[in-house]
Each structure stands twice: as C-alpha cells, then as structure tokens.
Design a protein around this motif. Structure first.
Motif, PDB file in Angstrom:
ATOM      1  N   GLN A 103       0.798  -0.987   0.060  1.00  0.00           N
ATOM      2  CA  GLN A 103       0.108  -0.031   0.182  1.00  0.00           C
ATOM      3  C   GLN A 103       0.910   1.356   0.030  1.00  0.00           C
ATOM      4  O   GLN A 103       1.355   1.782   0.924  1.00  0.00           O
ATOM      5  CB  GLN A 103      -1.018   0.107   1.125  1.00  0.00           C
ATOM      6  N   PRO A 104       1.214   1.666  -1.213  1.00  0.00           N
ATOM      7  CA  PRO A 104       2.129   2.884  -1.276  1.00  0.00           C
ATOM      8  C   PRO A 104       1.577   3.967  -0.533  1.00  0.00           C
ATOM      9  O   PRO A 104       0.186   4.228  -0.359  1.00  0.00           O
ATOM     10  CB  PRO A 104       2.179   3.138  -2.658  1.00  0.00           C
ATOM     11  N   ALA A 234      21.655   4.736 -12.927  1.00  0.00           N
ATOM     12  CA  ALA A 234      21.135   4.501 -12.017  1.00  0.00           C
ATOM     13  C   ALA A 234      22.093   3.586 -10.775  1.00  0.00           C
ATOM     14  O   ALA A 234      21.662   3.206  -9.476  1.00  0.00           O
ATOM     15  CB  ALA A 234      19.985   3.243 -12.081  1.00  0.00           C
ATOM     16  N   LEU A 235      23.445   3.976 -11.124  1.00  0.00           N
ATOM     17  CA  LEU A 235      24.092   3.485  -9.903  1.00  0.00           C
ATOM     18  C   LEU A 235      24.250   4.198  -8.746  1.00  0.00           C
ATOM     19  O   LEU A 235      24.440   3.418  -7.742  1.00  0.00           O
ATOM     20  CB  LEU A 235      25.865   3.903 -10.868  1.00  0.00           C
ATOM     21  N   ASN A 236      23.990   5.380  -8.686  1.00  0.00           N
ATOM     22  CA  ASN A 236      24.060   6.199  -7.444  1.00  0.00           C
ATOM     23  C   ASN A 236      22.572   5.397  -6.552  1.00  0.00           C
ATOM     24  O   ASN A 236      22.830   5.308  -5.474  1.00  0.00           O
ATOM     25  CB  ASN A 236      23.793   7.576  -7.521  1.00  0.00           C
ATOM     26  N   LEU A 237      21.671   5.407  -7.171  1.00  0.00           N
ATOM     27  CA  LEU A 237      20.597   4.824  -6.650  1.00  0.00           C
ATOM     28  C   LEU A 237      20.739   3.481  -5.843  1.00  0.00           C
ATOM     29  O   LEU A 237      20.542   2.931  -5.062  1.00  0.00           O
ATOM     30  CB  LEU A 237      19.530   4.578  -7.403  1.00  0.00           C
ATOM     31  N   ALA A 238      21.471   2.475  -6.894  1.00  0.00           N
ATOM     32  CA  ALA A 238      21.916   1.135  -6.561  1.00  0.00           C
ATOM     33  C   ALA A 238      22.975   1.426  -5.277  1.00  0.00           C
ATOM     34  O   ALA A 238      22.813   0.714  -4.243  1.00  0.00           O
ATOM     35  CB  ALA A 238      22.832   0.533  -7.272  1.00  0.00           C
ATOM     36  N   ALA A 239      23.719   1.987  -5.223  1.00  0.00           N
ATOM     37  CA  ALA A 239      24.720   2.299  -4.170  1.00  0.00           C
ATOM     38  C   ALA A 239      24.143   2.978  -2.784  1.00  0.00           C
ATOM     39  O   ALA A 239      24.473   2.048  -1.772  1.00  0.00           O
ATOM     40  CB  ALA A 239      26.097   3.257  -4.568  1.00  0.00           C
ATOM     41  N   MET A 240      23.278   3.703  -3.038  1.00  0.00           N
ATOM     42  CA  MET A 240      22.559   4.128  -1.957  1.00  0.00           C
ATOM     43  C   MET A 240      21.648   2.977  -1.261  1.00  0.00           C
ATOM     44  O   MET A 240      21.536   2.784   0.071  1.00  0.00           O
ATOM     45  CB  MET A 240      21.626   5.463  -2.061  1.00  0.00           C
ATOM     46  N   THR A 241      21.092   2.418  -2.001  1.00  0.00           N
ATOM     47  CA  THR A 241      20.206   1.045  -1.677  1.00  0.00           C
ATOM     48  C   THR A 241      21.153  -0.200  -1.040  1.00  0.00           C
ATOM     49  O   THR A 241      20.871  -0.563   0.135  1.00  0.00           O
ATOM     50  CB  THR A 241      19.608   0.365  -2.586  1.00  0.00           C
ATOM     51  N   PHE A 340      15.071   1.225  -3.153  1.00  0.00           N
ATOM     52  CA  PHE A 340      15.024   1.834  -4.490  1.00  0.00           C
ATOM     53  C   PHE A 340      13.941   3.033  -4.524  1.00  0.00           C
ATOM     54  O   PHE A 340      14.483   4.140  -4.688  1.00  0.00           O
ATOM     55  CB  PHE A 340      14.775   0.965  -5.400  1.00  0.00           C
ATOM     56  N   ALA A 341      12.761   2.572  -3.748  1.00  0.00           N
ATOM     57  CA  ALA A 341      11.775   3.753  -3.462  1.00  0.00           C
ATOM     58  C   ALA A 341      12.285   4.818  -2.698  1.00  0.00           C
ATOM     59  O   ALA A 341      12.129   5.862  -2.852  1.00  0.00           O
ATOM     60  CB  ALA A 341      10.569   3.086  -3.308  1.00  0.00           C
ATOM     61  N   GLU A 342      12.582   4.438  -1.328  1.00  0.00           N
ATOM     62  CA  GLU A 342      12.911   5.354  -0.268  1.00  0.00           C
ATOM     63  C   GLU A 342      13.914   6.311  -0.795  1.00  0.00           C
ATOM     64  O   GLU A 342      14.124   7.582  -0.161  1.00  0.00           O
ATOM     65  CB  GLU A 342      13.245   4.689   0.721  1.00  0.00           C
ATOM     66  N   GLN A 343      15.308   5.783  -1.447  1.00  0.00           N
ATOM     67  CA  GLN A 343      16.316   6.415  -1.631  1.00  0.00           C
ATOM     68  C   GLN A 343      15.974   7.173  -3.112  1.00  0.00           C
ATOM     69  O   GLN A 343      17.128   8.233  -3.016  1.00  0.00           O
ATOM     70  CB  GLN A 343      17.388   5.422  -1.981  1.00  0.00           C
ATOM     71  N   ILE A 351       8.669   8.413  -3.913  1.00  0.00           N
ATOM     72  CA  ILE A 351       7.949   7.335  -3.841  1.00  0.00           C
ATOM     73  C   ILE A 351       8.354   6.678  -2.607  1.00  0.00           C
ATOM     74  O   ILE A 351       9.345   6.218  -2.317  1.00  0.00           O
ATOM     75  CB  ILE A 351       8.065   6.520  -5.159  1.00  0.00           C
ATOM     76  N   SER A 352       7.033   6.134  -2.008  1.00  0.00           N
ATOM     77  CA  SER A 352       7.162   5.077  -0.884  1.00  0.00           C
ATOM     78  C   SER A 352       6.291   3.870  -0.974  1.00  0.00           C
ATOM     79  O   SER A 352       4.943   4.474  -1.189  1.00  0.00           O
ATOM     80  CB  SER A 352       7.129   5.741   0.632  1.00  0.00           C
ATOM     81  N   LEU A 353       6.825   2.773  -0.555  1.00  0.00           N
ATOM     82  CA  LEU A 353       5.830   1.520  -0.603  1.00  0.00           C
ATOM     83  C   LEU A 353       5.168   0.988   0.608  1.00  0.00           C
ATOM     84  O   LEU A 353       4.474   0.304   0.567  1.00  0.00           O
ATOM     85  CB  LEU A 353       6.858   0.490  -1.164  1.00  0.00           C
ATOM     86  N   GLY A 354       5.334   2.229   1.500  1.00  0.00           N
ATOM     87  CA  GLY A 354       4.505   1.963   2.627  1.00  0.00           C
ATOM     88  C   GLY A 354       5.082   0.974   3.715  1.00  0.00           C
ATOM     89  O   GLY A 354       6.422   0.383   3.566  1.00  0.00           O
ATOM     90  N   ALA A 355       4.558   0.174   4.449  1.00  0.00           N
ATOM     91  CA  ALA A 355       4.692  -0.677   5.486  1.00  0.00           C
ATOM     92  C   ALA A 355       4.808  -2.212   4.793  1.00  0.00           C
ATOM     93  O   ALA A 355       4.078  -2.813   5.157  1.00  0.00           O
ATOM     94  CB  ALA A 355       3.687  -0.688   6.497  1.00  0.00           C
TER      95      ALA A 355
END
Length: 375
Positions: A103-104, A234-241, A340-343, A351-355
C-alpha cells in the motif's frame, strides 16, 4: 445375429484407448495455459492490460495484467517486472506480493507479475521441470506455475539460426530470439517477443516511469548473482540501496555492460528516462548441478549436490544443506525494492511503498504469510 470379427473389436478398443489418451493429454496441455489467481490487494487502484499502451498485443498471449497502486499523493513512479523468465520464481512471487500486500504512501507503483505471459505456458525442453509449485499461506496452500525462460514456441516459431538484436545489430544465439530480456526496446512490427518488449517500453514512456526494476534469479555458480545490475544513470541509486540493506544481506553492484544489448538495464536506460535496474538472487533450480527439479527444490532451495559443490568451491554464494529458500530470495528482492523507492529523490518527487515486511520478517514468517489466502 452376425458376430463382429475379433480383430475389428480389438482395433475398435485400441482406437478408443488412443482417443481417450489424446483427450487426457489435451486437457493436461491446455490446463498448463491456465493462469493461477492473483488477488488485487487493498493498495491496487486499477488494473489495465499491457495492450492499453500497445493495442497490437490485445487478444494475444503477449497481453498481460499491469497492476497500478496509486497512493493518491503526487510523486515519482516505479515499475516492477516479474516473470520475465518464469522459471525464476522469486521475481514472480515478489511481484505478486507487491500486488497483494503493498500500500504505497506516496507516488505510484506499477507491477507486471507476468512480463512474458507466454513463457508461463510452457517449460524448458529436456529439463524435466515441474509445471507447478506450491506455497503455504496462513490458511491454505496456493499453486503457481513454473514456466520457461523463453516465449512458448506456439506463439513464436521458428527460431532463427542467429538472433540479430534490431536496434544494435548485435548477433546472439538463435535461441535468444524468444528471450524477452534480449528484446528491448522492442519493435512495433517485430517478433512476438519484441512486441511484448515494445509494449513495456511504451508504458514506461507514456507514464514517465521514474524507476524500473526487473527481478531475476541465477544459478548459485553464476558470477552475477546476489547482485544489482544498474544502468550508469542508476548506479547512485543502487549504491544508496546497498548502503541501507547491507546490515541484513550481502549484495554486490555491477554496472550494465555497454556492449551487451537487449537487456532491461541497458536498453530501458538508453531509450527512456527511467532509472533501470535488474536484480539476481541465487536459485538452485536454475543451475546445472542440482538433482531432480520439483516443487520442494523450487520452494526450499535445498539440494544436496549444491551443498557438496559448495565444499569444493564450485559456487559463488554461501550455500549449505539449509539451501537458499524462495522466502529468502523474495526477501532480498523486496528489501531492495523498498529502498530503491525510499532512496529515490528526483525532480518528479518521491515514492514510498509503505509498510512492507522487512527482510528479517519475511525470513521469520515465510513469503506465504504475506500472500492472500486461497479464496
């Protein structure tokens, strides 16, 4: 009354047996094309077919459900592809879990559980693979199809001797012509598989998808496994994840090769504005060292031959008699999808995927705990 000759009776009986056998096999064959149920959870706000973005797919086995989970709050968007290779179950089951549980709370999530819908209707030849596997949920058992790496030849045949990737001219084995993950960005007038890839690319362009993640599995002896493969954008996003999940799981990052074409992490990153990533988990039923493939191997990931191979240093990931379960593989996918969403922090918002359940919760409870109960 004239008696019917014995040889005619025998021939008639044999004909009846043959007809019965043909009917039995036909029922078994057609049942393989029946889709398992996916239950739209409370986060699903709409379900469209891929043909909504590419009408030429309508009525074909390339058309497939696209589940839309709109939080109701403006923000970024993520597309998750499961079932690119239906013999890699964790990608499919992770996508189903998103549909049924997620539930985003900001932005919009798009999920295609059966990216290559046709490939769910067959299995790879000479592999003796099961057609189904079974997962226990809180109140019952659900079945899911174990499919093929490639489009069903009923939908696309024959294979060429050499597969030429249309936009790059790269030449690959002819068997790759039915591999969806060698067909991107696709062609409107191409093969069946290229049309499916084209439809997914059109969705990304039309919806201006911020992040696209393609979920896969690989054999425990493969070099690119327990890994995130990322387009250079997308490498920065992958690194933060990686930074956020490394306390719970070991994972590596690999840059998408610039000279290997047709894959999501290369072509979608080149032809669209999406941040394209692909994930690989370690699946014993994928490799060449396992024993018989059955539902238990698919779900538990336990194989004595792989456990023995690990003692010889023949695998690239930690593998013991405990195996690497489907729950663990899905936990990896889901933990990274959440991050991926949170970062992500792009110009189109967040974007957030919620709980969603954590990696440790999925390991403790099993992935079936987060699937809907049989109805």
């Amino acid at each position: 009354m004239k008696r019917i000759p014995k040889h005619i009776l025998t021939a008639s009986a044999l004909c009846l047996c043959v007809v019965g056998l043909v009917i039995y096999l036909a029922i078994g064959f057609t049942s393989q094309r029946k889709a398992e149920p996916i239950y739209a959870g409370p986060g699903v706000t709409d379900v469209k077919m891929l043909s909504h973005w590419f009408p030429a797919l309508a009525g074909s086995n390339g058309d497939t459900e696209v589940y839309i989970l709109d939080s109701g709050k403006p923000g970024a968007s993520m597309l998750v592809l499961g079932g690119t290779h239906p013999n890699e179950p964790s990608g499919f089951i992770s996508a189903v879990t998103l549909v049924e549980y997620c539930q985003p709370t900001s932005g919009t999530l798009y999920v295609i559980p059966r990216a290559n819908n046709s490939a769910f209707t067959c299995t790879d030849p000479q592999e003796a693979a099961p057609t189904k596997y079974y997962i226990d949920t809180k109140n019952g058992t659900r079945w899911f199809r174990f499919g093929s790496r490639a489009t069903n030849p009923i939908d696309q045949w024959p294979d060429s001797e050499v597969y030429v990737h249309a936009s790059s001219g790269q030449q690959l084995s002819g068997s790759e012509t039915r591999n969806l993950n060698r067909a991107y960005p696709g062609r409107a007038d191409g093969t069946f598989t290229e049309k499916v890839a084209y439809g997914i690319t059109q969705l990304i362009l039309a919806q201006n998808i911020s992040i696209t993640v393609d979920l896969h599995e690989a054999s425990p002896e493969y070099t690119t496994v327990n890994a995130i493969v990322a387009h250079e954008n997308a490498l920065n996003l992958a690194a933060m994840t990686l930074w956020e999940v490394e306390e719970d799981l070991s994972i590596t990052i690999e840059a998408s090769p610039t000279n290997l074409h047709g894959l999501t992490h290369r072509e979608l990153g080149d032809y669209t504005n999406t941040l394209a990533l692909l994930m690989e988990t370690a699946n014993a039923s994928q490799g060449r060292l396992h024993g018989a493939i059955d539902s238990e191997l698919v779900v538990t990931g336990q194989d004595k031959f792989y456990a023995r191979a690990a003692t010889y240093g023949a695998v690239t990931v930690p593998y013991t008699e405990a195996g690497i379960s489907l729950s663990e593989r899905c936990a990896r996918h889901i933990a990274c999808l959440v991050q991926f969403a949170e970062q992500y922090d792009g110009p189109d918002g967040v974007i957030s995927l919620g709980a969603m359940p954590t990696y440790r919760q999925i390991l403790a409870n099993g992935i079936g705990y987060y699937l809907s109960d049989p109805q």
